[in-house]
Design an enzyme around this catalytic site. Structure first.
Site, PDB file in Angstrom:
ATOM      1  N   ALA A 295       0.708  -1.262   0.090  1.00 41.04           N
ATOM      2  CA  ALA A 295       0.031  -0.362  -0.158  1.00 41.04           C
ATOM      3  C   ALA A 295       0.900   1.204   0.070  1.00 41.04           C
ATOM      4  O   ALA A 295       0.696   2.170  -0.888  1.00 41.04           O
ATOM      5  CB  ALA A 295      -0.940  -0.041   1.158  1.00 41.04           C
TER       6      ALA A 295
ATOM      7  N   SER B  29       0.976  -4.919  -4.250  1.00 46.09           N
ATOM      8  CA  SER B  29      -0.206  -4.096  -4.046  1.00 46.09           C
ATOM      9  C   SER B  29      -1.396  -5.132  -3.982  1.00 46.09           C
ATOM     10  O   SER B  29      -2.221  -5.348  -4.657  1.00 46.09           O
ATOM     11  CB  SER B  29      -0.374  -3.545  -5.402  1.00 46.09           C
TER      12      SER B  29
ATOM     13  N   CYS C 260      -5.660  -7.206   4.071  1.00 43.05           N
ATOM     14  CA  CYS C 260      -7.027  -6.915   4.963  1.00 43.05           C
ATOM     15  C   CYS C 260      -7.856  -8.017   4.747  1.00 43.05           C
ATOM     16  O   CYS C 260      -8.682  -8.416   5.378  1.00 43.05           O
ATOM     17  CB  CYS C 260      -7.687  -5.614   4.886  1.00 43.05           C
TER      18      CYS C 260
ATOM     19  N   ASN D 155      -2.181   4.046   2.694  1.00 43.71           N
ATOM     20  CA  ASN D 155      -2.657   4.401   1.310  1.00 43.71           C
ATOM     21  C   ASN D 155      -2.444   5.785   1.264  1.00 43.71           C
ATOM     22  O   ASN D 155      -2.106   6.418   0.430  1.00 43.71           O
ATOM     23  CB  ASN D 155      -4.011   4.031   0.913  1.00 43.71           C
TER      24      ASN D 155
HETATM   25  C1  LIG Z   1      -4.551 -10.167   8.703  1.00 41.73           C
HETATM   26  C2  LIG Z   1      -4.693  -8.281   8.364  1.00 41.73           C
HETATM   27  C3  LIG Z   1      -5.797  -7.807   8.293  1.00 41.73           C
HETATM   28  C4  LIG Z   1      -6.004  -6.280   8.116  1.00 41.73           C
HETATM   29  N1  LIG Z   1      -7.089  -5.684   8.069  1.00 41.73           N
HETATM   30  C5  LIG Z   1      -6.964  -4.440   8.018  1.00 41.73           C
HETATM   31  C6  LIG Z   1      -8.150  -3.581   8.077  1.00 41.73           C
HETATM   32  O1  LIG Z   1      -9.441  -4.211   7.841  1.00 41.73           O
HETATM   33  N2  LIG Z   1      -8.208  -2.407   7.689  1.00 41.73           N
HETATM   34  C7  LIG Z   1      -6.991  -1.602   7.723  1.00 41.73           C
HETATM   35  O2  LIG Z   1      -6.951  -0.332   7.584  1.00 41.73           O
HETATM   36  N3  LIG Z   1      -5.850  -2.129   7.782  1.00 41.73           N
HETATM   37  C8  LIG Z   1      -5.890  -3.688   7.874  1.00 41.73           C
HETATM   38  N4  LIG Z   1      -4.752  -4.260   7.980  1.00 41.73           N
HETATM   39  C9  LIG Z   1      -3.361  -3.464   7.941  1.00 41.73           C
HETATM   40  C10 LIG Z   1      -2.925  -3.249   6.559  1.00 41.73           C
HETATM   41  O3  LIG Z   1      -2.832  -4.373   5.799  1.00 41.73           O
HETATM   42  C11 LIG Z   1      -1.694  -2.639   6.488  1.00 41.73           C
HETATM   43  O4  LIG Z   1      -1.564  -1.278   7.339  1.00 41.73           O
HETATM   44  C12 LIG Z   1      -1.051  -2.124   5.173  1.00 41.73           C
HETATM   45  O5  LIG Z   1      -0.894  -3.503   4.567  1.00 41.73           O
HETATM   46  C13 LIG Z   1       0.152  -1.445   5.321  1.00 41.73           C
HETATM   47  O6  LIG Z   1       0.671  -1.199   4.137  1.00 41.73           O
HETATM   48  P1  LIG Z   1       2.349  -1.185   3.930  1.00 41.73           P
HETATM   49  O7  LIG Z   1       2.423  -0.603   2.781  1.00 41.73           O
HETATM   50  O8  LIG Z   1       2.790  -0.023   4.735  1.00 41.73           O
HETATM   51  O9  LIG Z   1       2.835  -2.363   4.366  1.00 41.73           O
HETATM   52  P2  LIG Z   1       2.665  -3.851   3.796  1.00 41.73           P
HETATM   53  O10 LIG Z   1       1.344  -4.176   3.512  1.00 41.73           O
HETATM   54  O11 LIG Z   1       3.325  -4.676   5.084  1.00 41.73           O
HETATM   55  O12 LIG Z   1       3.769  -4.036   2.809  1.00 41.73           O
HETATM   56  C14 LIG Z   1       5.109  -3.848   3.061  1.00 41.73           C
HETATM   57  C15 LIG Z   1       5.883  -4.682   1.938  1.00 41.73           C
HETATM   58  O13 LIG Z   1       7.069  -4.352   1.963  1.00 41.73           O
HETATM   59  C16 LIG Z   1       7.871  -5.728   1.580  1.00 41.73           C
HETATM   60  N5  LIG Z   1       9.327  -5.619   2.414  1.00 41.73           N
HETATM   61  C17 LIG Z   1       9.512  -5.300   3.823  1.00 41.73           C
HETATM   62  N6  LIG Z   1      10.806  -5.186   3.897  1.00 41.73           N
HETATM   63  C18 LIG Z   1      11.635  -5.377   2.524  1.00 41.73           C
HETATM   64  C19 LIG Z   1      12.692  -5.196   2.126  1.00 41.73           C
HETATM   65  N7  LIG Z   1      13.687  -4.951   3.056  1.00 41.73           N
HETATM   66  N8  LIG Z   1      13.058  -5.302   0.754  1.00 41.73           N
HETATM   67  C20 LIG Z   1      11.974  -5.605   0.037  1.00 41.73           C
HETATM   68  N9  LIG Z   1      10.678  -5.647   0.308  1.00 41.73           N
HETATM   69  C21 LIG Z   1      10.303  -5.449   1.566  1.00 41.73           C
HETATM   70  C22 LIG Z   1       6.857  -6.774   2.465  1.00 41.73           C
HETATM   71  O14 LIG Z   1       7.290  -7.935   1.888  1.00 41.73           O
HETATM   72  C23 LIG Z   1       5.510  -6.308   2.152  1.00 41.73           C
HETATM   73  O15 LIG Z   1       5.150  -6.590   0.706  1.00 41.73           O
HETATM   74  C24 LIG Z   1      -4.564  -5.587   8.102  1.00 41.73           C
HETATM   75  C25 LIG Z   1      -3.368  -6.312   8.143  1.00 41.73           C
HETATM   76  C26 LIG Z   1      -3.417  -7.753   8.363  1.00 41.73           C
HETATM   77  C27 LIG Z   1      -1.972  -8.443   8.269  1.00 41.73           C
END
Ligand SMILES: Cc1cc2nc3c(=O)[nH]c(=O)nc-3n(C[C@H](O)[C@H](O)[C@H](O)COP(=O)(O)OP(=O)(O)OC[C@H]3O[C@@H](n4cnc5c(N)ncnc54)[C@H](O)[C@@H]3O)c2cc1C
Length: 466
Positions: free
Chosen positions: A13, A43, A47, A312
């Site tokens: 995200a 992407s 959730c 997001n």
């Molecule tokens: C089961 C579950 C249910 C959820 N339900 C909700 C909900 O209902 N509502 C809500 O608002 N939020 C919810 N969330 C939270 C939401 O999914 C996260 O807040 C959101 O995905 C965060 O996005 P992000 O891009 O910051 O991190 P992430 O989605 O964690 O993405 C980070 C990415 O970085 C990659 N990465 C990490 N380190 C490295 C590296 N060193 N090199 C290369 N790649 C790397 C990881 O593999 C990952 O794909 C939920 C989460 C989970 C686990």
């Protein structure tokens, strides 16, 4: 003018929203964009994982918003899967990248960098925690592993460790798959993100769903069978047999990569950025999503809130600024919503304990009502609790526990909180009414009225006491 290169670390995200927003504003001739993702998907909707495991969502493909090919064709963004950033040399402006399939490391130069590494799920340091059969639900790969574990013969008992919202959503998934479900929680009640008087309603509802709830019992070990597979979850007072164990213990910012490169990290463990999502320590280095620290608009204090809604928005802000525009992230008020089977839970702002810690004096009001006119078919119970500042009556927090149609009412209260409205103002809001949608006095209005009465009573009591 020479072409700049933007490297994005983390392909979900935060990172990919930044990439696509930057591309909308800067063409490929001006900005090359490379996204590094250590997993097999970009992407995706983490959730949706509980709903995929429970069978409501039929295919993993439904949880992928955009594939690497779509990023290439639509946004001219080059996605490199299974490439992990293992080091950042910010002076030389290079990322050290490990190829997780072929092995070996290389260095990738950048002009601009977005760190979107997300969060790390909490894993207690106990015996057996890494045993096969102990599963997380952070990524789609994790979800696939849970489904594979459930497909094995004789799987009948699931134990969920942690009764936060992910634990509850996983419990629902397992109930839908007709498993015997136990939730083990160290705290005194499920959903520590609600006040105890609201959490107790959740506990009763879970038991009503046939879920065994063991609160006040930290997990001490995962017991394994002779093959090393998880066979039970142990607490100080019992051993709970398990065919599958899922961890739902929350998450902390995944900021180690940034920290080790000297990027400024805040008290919450999240990366410190300004409102435009630029790291405060390094020019041309941006961060977005679960890995950052942000500001709580009610307390003005630092918080890290790992939610997709913030990731997001922060990615969008970073991308707009990277693309030469201007946008800021305004902070959070702690709004969240979830459900377990037909029980809906929602919150915004401060709990009583948060308000006390922040030094607020407050009154509370809790009202029981229905989601539709009481006589209308499908009217379901809803309990709404408001916390309002003494004297001023400013709304500080709100919580809702109820059945279908209850939870999304939190958005009215979140909006009111955001705009620093008093409960008196809220009680006068022109909210919609028709019997299929609400009683003539919406539960939000009744709760606000009661809270305002409590504020007035408090003022007059104190006046009399003088
Ligand atoms: C089961 C579950 C249910 C959820 N339900 C909700 C909900 O209902 N509502 C809500 O608002 N939020 C919810 N969330 C939270 C939401 O999914 C996260 O807040 C959101 O995905 C965060 O996005 P992000 O891009 O910051 O991190 P992430 O989605 O964690 O993405 C980070 C990415 O970085 C990659 N990465 C990490 N380190 C490295 C590296 N060193 N090199 C290369 N790649 C790397 C990881 O593999 C990952 O794909 C939920 C989460 C989970 C686990």
């Amino acid at each position: 003018m020479s072409r700049e290169r933007l490297v994005v670390v983390g392909g979900d995200a935060g990172g990919m929203t930044a990439a696509s927003q930057a591309r909308r504003r800067r063409g490929a001739e001006d900005l090359e964009i490379i996204a590094l993702e250590r997993g097999r998907h970009v992407s995706y909707s983490a959730c949706g994982i509980p709903y995929w495991i429970g069978g409501t969502v039929s295919s993993v493909d439904d949880l992928v918003t955009r594939t690497p090919e779509e990023f290439r064709d639509r946004y001219d963004v080059e996605v490199r899967l299974r490439q992990e950033a293992v080091g950042l040399d910010l002076d030389a402006r290079k990322v050290v990248v490990r190829d997780l399939d072929r092995g070996g490391e290389s260095r990738l130069g950048f002009d601009q960098l977005v760190i979107g590494t997300g969060a790390v799920p909490v894993r207690p340091d106990i015996a057996g925690i890494d045993a096969p059969g102990v599963l997380g639900v952070q990524t789609l790969d994790d979800g696939e592993a849970v489904l594979a574990a459930l497909a094995a013969d004789g799987v009948r008992r699931a134990v969920v460790v942690g009764a936060g919202y992910i634990g509850l959503e996983m419990a629902e998934a397992f109930v839908q798959r007709d498993l015997e479900v136990t939730i083990v929680e160290a705290g005194p009640q499920p959903m520590s993100t609600l006040d105890p008087d609201m959490g107790v309603m959740v506990a009763d509802a879970l038991v009503g769903l046939g879920i065994t709830l063991q609160c006040g019992e930290p997990v001490t070990a995962i017991e394994t069978d002779p093959d090393g597979r998880a066979r039970a979850v142990a607490t100080r007072s019992r051993e709970i047999p398990a065919d599958v164990v899922v961890l739902g213990l929350g998450a902390r910012p995944n900021s180690e990569l940034a920290r080790s490169a000297g990027v400024s990290i805040g008290v919450t463990g999240g990366i410190v950025t300004d409102a435009r999502m630029r790291t405060v320590s390094h020019d041309g280095v941006w961060a977005a999503g679960d890995c950052v620290q942000t500001v709580h608009r009610v307390t003005q204090g630092p918080v890290s809130v790992p939610l997709g809604t913030h990731a997001n928005k922060q990615g969008r802000v970073a991308g707009i600024n990277l693309g030469g525009g201007y946008a800021t992230f305004p902070g959070v008020v702690g709004t969240a919503v979830t459900k377990v089977c037909d029980l809906e839970l929602a919150r915004t702002g401060l709990l009583e304990a948060d308000a006390e810690r922040a030094g607020f004096r407050f009154v509370t009001a809790t009202v029981e009502s229905t989601t539709r006119a009481g006589y209308f078919p499908g009217a379901r119970p809803i309990t709404t609790k408001l916390i309002a500042e003494r004297r001023s009556g400013r709304l500080l927090g709100a919580q809702i526990v109820g059945r279908e149609g209850a939870a999304k009412r939190i958005d009215v209260l979140a909006t009111a909180l955001w705009n620093e409205m008093t409960v008196e103002d809220i009680a006068g809001l022109d909210l919609s009414y028709a019997p299929p949608f609400a009683p003539v006095w919406d539960p939000v209005l009744i709760a606000a009225r009661k809270a305002w009465e409590a504020v007035e009573l408090d003022i007059s009591d104190r006046y009399r006491a003088r």
